[in-house]
Write an enzyme that holds these catalytic residues in place. Structure first.
Site, PDB file in Angstrom:
ATOM      1  N   ASP A 227       0.818  -1.209   0.000  1.00  0.00           N
ATOM      2  CA  ASP A 227       0.000   0.000   0.000  1.00  0.00           C
ATOM      3  C   ASP A 227       0.851   1.258   0.000  1.00  0.00           C
ATOM      4  OD1 ASP A 227      -2.650   0.563  -0.262  1.00  0.00           O
ATOM      5  OD2 ASP A 227      -3.055   0.753   1.874  1.00  0.00           O
ATOM      6  N   ASP A 273      -9.280  -1.905   1.805  1.00  0.00           N
ATOM      7  CA  ASP A 273      -9.063  -1.343   3.125  1.00  0.00           C
ATOM      8  C   ASP A 273     -10.156  -1.758   4.102  1.00  0.00           C
ATOM      9  OD1 ASP A 273      -6.803   0.022   2.179  1.00  0.00           O
ATOM     10  OD2 ASP A 273      -8.057   1.646   1.409  1.00  0.00           O
TER      11      ASP A 273
END
Length: 402
Positions: A227, A273
């Site tokens: 990420d 997420d």
């Protein structure tokens, strides 16, 4: 739902700018607060209810519309090997999508993806609303059973290509979900997008199970690096997130108060997420249950940690006006808080020795490979069953419980 490695992961919260470069009027503080608060609430719902449904699914009571006969009807278990490969596969998928958008026409790519997610979204939403719809049907409702069967060969060589069992209630759920699908396909409305996104997230948390806490730490740690790299190191993830017209993110307009349902200035949060921390939180709920103490300490701790991490992500993004890799804040919170609680309670050994597949999921198939998209659902299920070691107890066939 298939492994999330097949889906692009949007690891950022972001407010996209207009495609034509025209400056929008600044959003009001009330509109921004409403948008971010709504994103936070929408992220929490699939994690909470998906974790609860994961326990039922782990015990063989997984509700499903359009059940695939001869499949295990059990969740897919992610092992440490799968977790280690996950960031690599996700990176390849993300980079591939980025190159596709750079080389080919974005319009045609999104048209193909829209059709693909149209089908997946209908099935996911049907699976999500199936248990809820059951409460609205009276006991006298004429619920007929159906079977869709395609075979090849004959005699002992006969092989099922497609073998689905469903009932009238399933068809009603599919019909309602199809209405949302057509709405999304024709209008790409943000509400339809969110309905599909919530369904994907809930299904992911419910059906993707980590086998132990160590695997969860490997998965979250790897995606933490993934990420940060793809958000801060390149513009790849943000570009794909803005170009990809598919329900892989939750969105909420910051100008809703000014423009109503036709608002178009969106804040967004990637489904990755939600699902990635969510399957870890669901694992801790099953660990709480395995302790048989009638408490959900680790579940509530990790759930509160997720709220803290996502709130921190939104705050920093708002302050610096730049896309943020949400897992940068979510991973330390979701892993660190429960471990601190375990240290305080002296249960670290129990936490890391807990095996979800052994305690609650004695017959769960392991993901020993990532299935390809070719072949029928039945052939994929059979290939997974053939990987199981030792004999399996045959369970009676269940029709959809709705």
């Amino acid at each position: 739902m298939d492994s999330a490695a097949s889906e692009p992961h949007n690891g950022s919260t972001e407010t996209p700018s207009p495609a034509n470069g025209t400056a929008r009027p600044p959003s009001t503080p009330e509109g921004i607060a409403l948008a971010y608060g709504s994103l936070l609430l929408m992220a929490l719902l699939p994690i909470f209810f998906g974790a609860l449904r994961s326990v039922r699914c782990a015990r063989g009571k997984c509700p499903s519309a359009l059940q695939l006969k001869n499949s295990s009807e059990m969740p897919e278990t992610i092992t440490s090997r799968d977790a280690a490969r996950f960031p690599i596969i996700a990176s390849c998928t993300l980079l591939g999508l980025y190159l596709f958008f750079k080389i080919f026409s974005q319009e045609y790519i999104n048209l193909l993806l829209s059709m693909y997610f149209f089908v997946l979204g209908i099935l996911a939403l049907s699976h999500t609303i199936s248990p809820l719809m059951n409460k609205f049907f009276p006991a006298s409702f004429p619920n007929r059973q159906y079977q869709l069967l395609f075979t090849q060969g004959s005699g002992e060589n006969k092989e099922d290509i497609v073998n689905y069992e469903f009932d009238t209630k399933d068809l009603i759920c599919l019909g309602l979900s199809s209405i949302v699908g057509v709405w999304y396909l024709l209008r790409k409305h943000w509400i339809a997008n969110n309905l599909f996104g919530l369904a994907f997230s809930l299904n992911g948390v419910e059906l993707l199970h980590l086998n132990n806490v160590s695997t969860g730490c490997i998965l979250l740690g790897g995606l933490f690096i993934y990420d940060v790299f793809w958000v801060f190191g390149t513009n790849v993830m943000v570009t794909v997130a803005k170009s990809f017209e598919a329900p892989i993110k939750l969105v909420f307009p910051q100008d809703l108060l000014e423009k109503g349902l036709e608002a178009d200035n969106f804040a967004m949060l990637g489904l990755g997420d939600i699902v990635i921390p969510g399957i870890f939180i669901a694992l801790l709920l099953r660990f709480d249950i395995s302790l048989k103490k009638n408490t959900h300490t680790y579940f509530y701790t990790s759930f509160a940690a997720y709220i803290f991490g996502l709130g921190l992500t939104i705050s920093i993004m708002h302050i610096f006006k730049h896309a943020q890799p949400a897992l940068l804040y979510l991973v330390p919170a979701c892993i660190g808080f429960p471990i601190l609680v375990a240290l305080a309670k002296g249960e670290v050994t129990e936490m890391f020795s807990y095996e979800s597949s052994a305690e609650i999921l004695p017959h769960t198939p392991r993901l020993t490979h990532f299935p390809t998209v070719s072949g029928s659902p039945a052939s994929l299920a059979n290939s997974m069953q053939q990987k199981l070691a030792g004999p399996r107890r045959r369970r009676p066939q269940n029709h959809s419980t709705m």
